[in-house]
Design a protein around this motif. Structure first.
Motif, short mmCIF file in Angstrom:
data_model
loop_
_atom_site.label_atom_id
_atom_site.label_comp_id
_atom_site.label_asym_id
_atom_site.label_seq_id
_atom_site.Cartn_x
_atom_site.Cartn_y
_atom_site.Cartn_z
N GLU A 156 -0.51 10.22 -3.47
CA GLU A 156 -1.89 10.64 -3.24
C GLU A 156 -2.02 11.85 -2.31
N LEU A 157 -1.20 11.93 -1.28
CA LEU A 157 -1.32 13.06 -0.37
C LEU A 157 -0.97 14.37 -1.07
N ALA A 158 0.08 14.34 -1.87
CA ALA A 158 0.53 15.54 -2.56
C ALA A 158 -0.43 15.98 -3.66
N THR A 159 -1.11 15.02 -4.28
CA THR A 159 -2.02 15.34 -5.38
C THR A 159 -3.44 15.64 -4.91
N GLY A 160 -3.70 15.45 -3.62
CA GLY A 160 -5.04 15.71 -3.09
C GLY A 160 -5.99 14.53 -3.22
N ASP A 161 -5.46 13.36 -3.52
CA ASP A 161 -6.30 12.17 -3.73
C ASP A 161 -6.27 11.20 -2.55
N GLU A 171 0.83 -1.21 0.00
CA GLU A 171 0.00 0.00 0.00
C GLU A 171 0.87 1.26 0.00
N THR A 172 1.98 1.20 0.72
CA THR A 172 2.90 2.35 0.76
C THR A 172 3.50 2.61 -0.62
N ILE A 173 3.98 1.56 -1.28
CA ILE A 173 4.53 1.71 -2.62
C ILE A 173 3.48 2.31 -3.56
N ASP A 174 2.27 1.79 -3.48
CA ASP A 174 1.19 2.20 -4.37
C ASP A 174 0.73 3.64 -4.11
N ARG A 175 0.33 3.93 -2.87
CA ARG A 175 -0.34 5.20 -2.58
C ARG A 175 0.63 6.35 -2.30
N ILE A 176 1.76 6.04 -1.68
CA ILE A 176 2.69 7.10 -1.30
C ILE A 176 3.70 7.40 -2.40
N PHE A 177 4.32 6.35 -2.95
CA PHE A 177 5.40 6.58 -3.91
C PHE A 177 4.94 6.62 -5.37
N GLN A 178 4.10 5.71 -5.78
CA GLN A 178 3.70 5.67 -7.18
C GLN A 178 2.62 6.70 -7.51
N LYS A 179 1.63 6.86 -6.63
CA LYS A 179 0.54 7.78 -6.90
C LYS A 179 0.67 9.12 -6.19
#
Length: 237
Positions: free
Chosen positions: A148-153, A138-146
């Motif tokens: 999400e926090l920085a993009t507002g998602d 989940e960390t690889i997916d949501r934090i590094f690849q996407k």
């Protein structure tokens, strides 16, 4: 007050954002984020580029393993700590090789105190835990690849997380000038996300000549970084 080091910076910022929006009575007075990937797209390091380059399926098949049955948690799928340790050491192998050479020289000369400093460092450095597969992937997916926090998602239990809701929790970000894991700008990105915070509640500290580990361990942490953190906390008490 809340202080997060490295990976938990993302979760800490998300938690404070949710609590601030809910006006939770336990919302922290200050939030210190140290060398964490708030926006890993900023000055991407080898670690960031590697995380983006590979697919989630690759990580699941290449670095996830089952805990041997003879150990507690036998059969559980994890990212083994020894793989993380090898990856960290490979980034600065010459430095680690030289450190162990110095350790041998100190021991040969009977310089026990100097040898003990190196031994103490590596006793802590080598203490790496396994990570549950769910958390790692989940960390690889949501934090590094996407990112999400920085993009507002980024969402929590179906609820959008907006750091812009933080209005009263002071923010301190800390980065190391020689950090080759979480580079300059990745943690400082929190200041843009916390757009509702007034200027006097924001502070950034850039520590020169320290790598990732030196941000939260060692002489510069004790003498130069910790006083900045403690002063912020004391000022808000």
């Amino acid at each position: 007050h809340i202080l997060a080091v490295c990976q938990p910076c993302v979760q800490a910022l998300a938690a404070v954002a949710i609590m601030s929006e809910d006006k939770h009575p336990a919302t922290p007075r200050s939030m210190t984020l140290m060398a964490g990937p708030i926006d890993p797209r900023e000055s991407p390091t080898e670690v960031n580029e590697f995380a983006v380059k590979q697919s989630l399926a690759w990580f699941e098949h290449s670095v996830i393993a089952s805990v041997p049955w003879r150990y507690g948690g036998g059969g559980r799928r994890v990212y083994p700590g020894f793989l993380q340790l090898v990856a960290f050491m490979a980034m600065n192998m010459d430095r680690h090789r030289n450190a162990h050479k110095k350790l041998y020289e100190h021991l040969a000369k009977g310089e026990v105190a100097e040898a003990e400093k190196i031994k103490t460092f590596y006793d802590e450095y080598f203490a790496v835990l396994d990570l549950p597969e769910e958390f790692y992937i989940e960390t690889i997916d949501r934090i590094f690849q996407k990112a999400e926090l920085a993009t507002g998602d980024f969402s929590y239990r179906g609820r959008k997380v907006d750091p812009g809701k933080i209005t009263r929790t002071a923010l301190l970000t800390v980065e190391g000038g020689r950090d080759d894991i979480c580079a300059l700008g990745q943690t400082a990105a929190a200041h843009d996300l916390c757009r509702s915070l007034r200027p006097h509640l924001k502070r950034h500290h850039l520590q020169a000549n320290v790598g990732h580990y030196g941000v939260f361990s060692g002489k510069r942490w004790e003498r130069e970084i910790y006083p900045v953190v403690s002063n912020l906390i004391l000022a808000l008490e």
